[in-house]
Design an enzyme around this catalytic site. Structure first.
Site, PDB file in Angstrom:
ATOM      1  N   CYS A  44      58.125  15.144  11.791  1.00 13.89           N
ATOM      2  CA  CYS A  44      57.909  13.175  11.922  1.00 13.89           C
ATOM      3  C   CYS A  44      57.700  12.275  10.274  1.00 13.89           C
ATOM      4  O   CYS A  44      58.375  11.367  11.164  1.00 13.89           O
ATOM      5  CB  CYS A  44      56.336  12.862  12.693  1.00 13.89           C
ATOM      6  SG  CYS A  44      55.798  14.215  13.120  1.00 13.89           S
ATOM      7  N   PRO A 277      49.439  42.082  24.976  1.00 12.91           N
ATOM      8  CA  PRO A 277      48.317  42.015  24.019  1.00 12.91           C
ATOM      9  C   PRO A 277      47.799  41.534  22.743  1.00 12.91           C
ATOM     10  O   PRO A 277      48.842  41.970  21.747  1.00 12.91           O
ATOM     11  CB  PRO A 277      47.787  43.766  24.312  1.00 12.91           C
ATOM     12  CG  PRO A 277      48.837  44.618  24.883  1.00 12.91           C
ATOM     13  CD  PRO A 277      49.286  43.552  25.802  1.00 12.91           C
ATOM     14  N   TYR A 280      49.601  35.441  20.664  1.00  9.72           N
ATOM     15  CA  TYR A 280      49.776  33.826  20.856  1.00  9.72           C
ATOM     16  C   TYR A 280      50.669  33.343  20.936  1.00  9.72           C
ATOM     17  O   TYR A 280      51.431  33.739  19.878  1.00  9.72           O
ATOM     18  CB  TYR A 280      48.424  33.934  20.519  1.00  9.72           C
ATOM     19  CG  TYR A 280      46.972  34.469  20.599  1.00  9.72           C
ATOM     20  CD1 TYR A 280      46.235  34.042  21.818  1.00  9.72           C
ATOM     21  CD2 TYR A 280      46.430  35.644  19.709  1.00  9.72           C
ATOM     22  CE1 TYR A 280      44.810  33.900  22.165  1.00  9.72           C
ATOM     23  CE2 TYR A 280      45.405  36.337  20.841  1.00  9.72           C
ATOM     24  CZ  TYR A 280      44.404  35.541  21.320  1.00  9.72           C
ATOM     25  OH  TYR A 280      43.116  35.964  21.905  1.00  9.72           O
ATOM     26  N   ALA A 281      51.023  32.629  21.400  1.00 12.66           N
ATOM     27  CA  ALA A 281      51.924  31.360  20.776  1.00 12.66           C
ATOM     28  C   ALA A 281      51.749  29.758  21.181  1.00 12.66           C
ATOM     29  O   ALA A 281      50.930  29.658  22.209  1.00 12.66           O
ATOM     30  CB  ALA A 281      52.880  31.699  22.416  1.00 12.66           C
ATOM     31  N   GLY A 283      52.755  25.731  20.102  1.00 13.78           N
ATOM     32  CA  GLY A 283      54.090  24.505  19.738  1.00 13.78           C
ATOM     33  C   GLY A 283      54.831  23.989  20.393  1.00 13.78           C
ATOM     34  O   GLY A 283      55.056  24.339  21.718  1.00 13.78           O
ATOM     35  N   ASP A 284      56.150  23.873  20.367  1.00 18.62           N
ATOM     36  CA  ASP A 284      57.251  23.811  20.811  1.00 18.62           C
ATOM     37  C   ASP A 284      57.739  24.434  21.941  1.00 18.62           C
ATOM     38  O   ASP A 284      58.303  24.127  22.629  1.00 18.62           O
ATOM     39  CB  ASP A 284      58.617  23.243  20.113  1.00 18.62           C
ATOM     40  CG  ASP A 284      58.537  21.463  19.138  1.00 18.62           C
ATOM     41  OD1 ASP A 284      56.948  21.088  19.595  1.00 18.62           O
ATOM     42  OD2 ASP A 284      58.923  21.350  18.146  1.00 18.62           O
ATOM     43  N   TYR A 426      35.331  -5.886  20.611  1.00 15.86           N
ATOM     44  CA  TYR A 426      35.890  -7.216  20.578  1.00 15.86           C
ATOM     45  C   TYR A 426      35.130  -8.100  19.648  1.00 15.86           C
ATOM     46  O   TYR A 426      33.923  -8.522  19.252  1.00 15.86           O
ATOM     47  CB  TYR A 426      35.386  -8.134  21.898  1.00 15.86           C
ATOM     48  CG  TYR A 426      35.978  -9.965  22.163  1.00 15.86           C
ATOM     49  CD1 TYR A 426      36.997  -9.758  21.567  1.00 15.86           C
ATOM     50  CD2 TYR A 426      34.278 -10.183  22.327  1.00 15.86           C
ATOM     51  CE1 TYR A 426      37.044 -11.078  21.750  1.00 15.86           C
ATOM     52  CE2 TYR A 426      34.610 -11.885  22.289  1.00 15.86           C
ATOM     53  CZ  TYR A 426      36.131 -12.217  21.548  1.00 15.86           C
ATOM     54  OH  TYR A 426      36.222 -13.602  21.932  1.00 15.86           O
ATOM     55  N   LYS A 434      37.667  -9.954  27.543  1.00 14.18           N
ATOM     56  CA  LYS A 434      38.047  -8.909  28.261  1.00 14.18           C
ATOM     57  C   LYS A 434      39.313  -7.609  27.789  1.00 14.18           C
ATOM     58  O   LYS A 434      40.143  -8.759  27.639  1.00 14.18           O
ATOM     59  CB  LYS A 434      38.025  -8.982  29.231  1.00 14.18           C
ATOM     60  CG  LYS A 434      37.389  -9.658  30.996  1.00 14.18           C
ATOM     61  CD  LYS A 434      37.285 -10.966  31.817  1.00 14.18           C
ATOM     62  CE  LYS A 434      36.100 -11.015  32.518  1.00 14.18           C
ATOM     63  NZ  LYS A 434      36.240 -11.847  33.446  1.00 14.18           N
TER      64      LYS A 434
END
Lengths: 559, 559
Positions: A44, A277, A280-281, A283-284, A426, A434
């Site tokens: 990023c 089995p 795992y996966a 992300g994008d 606040y 508010k």
């Protein structure tokens, strides 16, 4: 017996999984394969390094293979691409730049291959001055080219987050920048009414914006690129950034038997397990569940990827952590503006035919009597039951905070009633007694309770005004400064005395500057027996509309 | 038949009630009585007007009697004190400056009398240069005096929010300022570990801070004030601000039969009704329920007062809205710092004998690779079940956002697991892929799951270190720059190779700079069979402690 875990991809999801796994299991054998040279870099941050806001290149590198080894005892293998997986034998096939092809057995595997920039099959797309931006080498290439003298202009194809960030950063480098967007507006997560505020900022800062137009062809022009758009317009650029989106980088899984979605995303369950089995996966590259609609989708965001990596590691060690979906919370700085959103927007809900209501408030980022505040626009989307479906906000300060709070309410299943009850920080430099979030809740409550009948600016413009009276309830001065054509001016503070001027048989459409006085006027009129609609967000909501009501311009009150 | 509603007090709660009531009921007769000259002013802005951050006095006046009349058709009567109520006859007795004493009947009544500054019975307390700050006339008096030339120094008695804000604003006016606080620390909502950071900022900005000392007597000294403290110290000030707290202004209710709490607060139910039929009460003068502990208490905050005013109006018109308690979310700007908190702090929980756990993280306000970030300290307090009881944060940026998010989680009954799952806005200028709130959740989860055994700095200092080894897992350079006396330096990155240096029979207390590497070290050691405690928040947590571990100072790495 220690587990052997292979991790495919070493950026957000993969690096998070590796580190968490080691903290949970000191004895596992963990090998991390990364196709490229760098792991765990700050994706990023890449546009900001090109733009020289981030000055030191090393800041982009969060972890190196060496640091992952010494800190977490991870065997990191860069320039190593996993090219196939045999899920029956539990073996991955790896192609290494240094070591050629070889196989590794696994007990568990985490797939975090990410996505790659889409490069459509357009004539001339492989021109050397057309760049995509996904990783450190891309960044180095773009920056080296921009750093050379003589580069004057850039065209960014695609007005998503990366496109807009690149446009800003290239502009900051002194280039003349044009964004080309095929859709009617940039930044799809924002609805038209909010994104027009962002588009105005972009134009105000001197970036050219071409909407509703796509690229037909690229051509070389003395080393630069000539871009022909579908409309026939020709642009010429020394530099083209192609940022029209990403697709999951899952080609290597095609013979693995691991289930992929229609667009190639890896299908996982709540534990982020694939159908194979112990695989795992994250992300994008994965298909996620939209937290609000519960429908499948895909979202390329760093936050979810990092969290998912951690969850995969949890499950490999038996903790049983679940991933409950992605709500698409996102934010972007656009010069002096911030734009953010969470949940679904109107565009998506319309497409999915999910009924919703929406209100917009224009308020100050903090107490108006304390200096330094800025206008903030906050749009709330909710359903008949008050459940919050989404929110968007644009402003110069405090946008992140309001969307974070609403994202939290969405995550915890809250309603507009909850928004009214939130007790937020606040003091005058930070908010109002508010908070805008409370205010959005109050307005939404009033709408749901039928205390006000709002009409959005878009609906108003399409509304049959045959048998209606348009009333501007602002002050005379505000009215003289500009108003919607055909409006009668009755300031709210004299409305009670001037009711006689209004025909009870006609429906009244009324507006003020931001919707608050309009609400008071609407309450007076309704209780006096008039049929009345309040134009949501008031006159201000029209100012940035691409197609706006006809306005009678008047004196400039700033003079 | 239209209702006749009397509202007692025209500031936050009273003005909110009046406006909401009118919007809900165009036909009600609404009379608002205000003892003073001004209604609906910006209480929280008063110190900043004295400090000239707010430059225009009219900005402090949100509504005037005239604007409340024209906008909301409210009959506002200023300089009109309600001096008694006959709840059987439904009659209030009013003493007006202009019109003498008279009575008004009511169908409904909202009591919003507020609180007044406590002025204890101390010798000399009525000196004309001793001021309290609650309203516009107080503000005018203080400002007029400060505006005069020749005022050199001020003493602020009381280090609560008003005291600290006044100290900062008087300092900004060029005065030499001293805060005198009777408790061991200022700002009671913050625990010792966090408030010391704020105290350091105050001292760094040149304000004198006298803790653990109270006022014995005031004396005149040529028009200035001589202040004798309990310790025997004598101070001299041209200006004294007395800000030691407030008490509910409910003396006029003493013969009304309306039930008051032990300290004079009006007792109300969830609908904010008193025990008298049709009489509601809101704001600083009522007894509230603590949202977290469900115990009764009192909180003088603008946010709750405004919300309560609205709820009272709702109930008068039959909407049945309930007030679910106050969690005490509060925030203060202290020069360049922000400090905020929500829920209960350790001090309160200890007093109430409610078991809790706490963790502290020191992180960056946004992605560390993007410029402009600042350190942020976030402390989370939670119970055995993961329920969040409170949080506090201090930093230069992003403090409000993190506390707002956690305040929202508390309000919606969330847990530390929820914190880990929140999907908050992330782009480099705003946060990190795992926001500090997520990180606090992760750390708390690890504590609850027993994956780390944290020891707070305070506990560490009281810990019997007879049979322990103290290990500093930071780098050699960090260690050389300063470390806790007696620590052995084994950097986490070489811990695996150097395990042999550690005695398995001894308990290991280890620390890093902020707690993250310490956690990794702790995981390695635990899994290798060591008994280990991680010092929560690391070396950094010690830096601002009033009483800190003995530190061996070393080279200054900044040189």
């Amino acid at each position: 017996m220690s587990k052997k875990v292979l991790i495919v991809g070493g950026v957000a999801g993969g690096a998070s999984a590796a580190a968490r796994l080691r903290r949970l299991d000191e004895f596992a054998e963990i090998i991390l394969f990364e196709r490229d040279e760098y792991i765990s870099f700050a994706n990023c941050g890449l546009p900001y390094y090109i733009g020289e806001t981030i000055k030191e290149r090393e800041k982009l590198i969060v972890q190196t293979p060496e640091s992952m080894k010494s800190r977490f005892n991870i065997d990191v293998r860069v320039n190593s691409e996993v090219i196939g997986i045999d899920t029956a034998k539990k073996v991955a096939r790896i192609r290494s730049k240094e070591n050629g092809e070889y196989e590794e057995h696994y007990d568990y595997m985490v797939l975090s291959p990410g996505a790659r920039a889409i490069k459509p099959n357009i004539e001339g797309i492989n021109h050397q001055r057309i760049y995509t931006l996904r990783n450190i080498p891309d960044t180095d290439n773009i920056k080296a080219y921009v750093d050379k003298r003589g580069i004057k202009n850039a065209v960014v194809i695609g007005g998503g987050y990366v496109g807009v960030e690149m446009a800003e950063n290239l502009k900051n480098r002194g280039l003349d920048v044009t964004i080309v967007e095929a859709a009617p507006h940039i930044m799809a997560p924002l609805d038209t009414d909010l994104v027009t505020i962002v588009e105005k900022e972009i134009l105000d800062k001197g970036i050219h914006l071409i909407l509703n137009d796509g690229v037909k062809a690229f051509k070389d022009l003395d080393g630069s690129v000539e871009i022909t758009l579908n409309s026939g317009v020709n642009l010429c650029a020394d530099l083209v950034i192609l940022a029209i989106g990403v697709s999951p980088d899952t080609g290597f899984l095609k013979d693995s038997g691991i289930a992929l979605g229609a667009r190639g995303h890896i299908i996982v369950n709540e534990k982020l397990e694939t159908n194979a089995p112990n695989v795992y996966a994250v992300g994008d590259a994965i298909e996620i569940v939209d937290f609000v609609t519960k429908l499948n989708g895909a979202v390329a965001l760093a936050g979810p990827a990092n969290k998912q990596g951690r969850i995969a590691a949890d499950n490999i060690t038996g903790l049983g952590t679940t991933y409950k979906g992605t709500q698409g919370t996102s934010i972007i700085k656009v010069f002096d503006l911030t734009a953010a959103g969470t949940g679904n927007n109107e565009r998506t809900l319309r497409r999915l035919k999910i009924p919703y209501k929406t209100i917009t408030v224009h308020l100050e980022s903090h107490a108006s009597y304390y200096p330094g505040g800025f206008p903030l626009t906050l749009k709330l989307i909710f359903n008949e039951d008050g459940k919050i479906l989404g929110a968007q906000s644009v402003g110069r300060d405090g946008v992140d905070k309001r969307i974070d709070v609403i994202a939290t309410v969405i995550r915890l299943g809250g309603t507009v009633d909850d928004l009214t009850e939130l007790e937020l920080c606040y003091a005058p430099p930070f908010s109002s007694a508010k908070d805008p979030v409370n205010m959005a809740g109050y307005v939404a409550q009033n709408v749901l309770a039928g205390r006000v009948d709002p009409i959005s600016m878009e609906q108003y413009m399409a509304y049959d005004q045959e048998n209606t009276v348009l009333v501007d309830v602002r002050t005379e001065l505000e009215f003289k400064n500009g108003h919607f054509e055909g409006a009668l001016n009755i300031p709210v503070d004299s409305l009670r005395e001037r009711l006689g001027e209004l025909d009870k048989d006609k429906e009244i459409l009324e507006y003020c500057q931001i919707g608050l006085r309009g609400y008071v006027a609407s309450r007076i009129l309704t209780q006096k027996g008039y049929k009345v609609k309040n134009i949501d967000g008031g006159y201000k909501s029209s100012l940035t509309m691409a197609v706006k009501p006809r306005i009678v311009e008047g004196l400039d009150i700033s003079k």
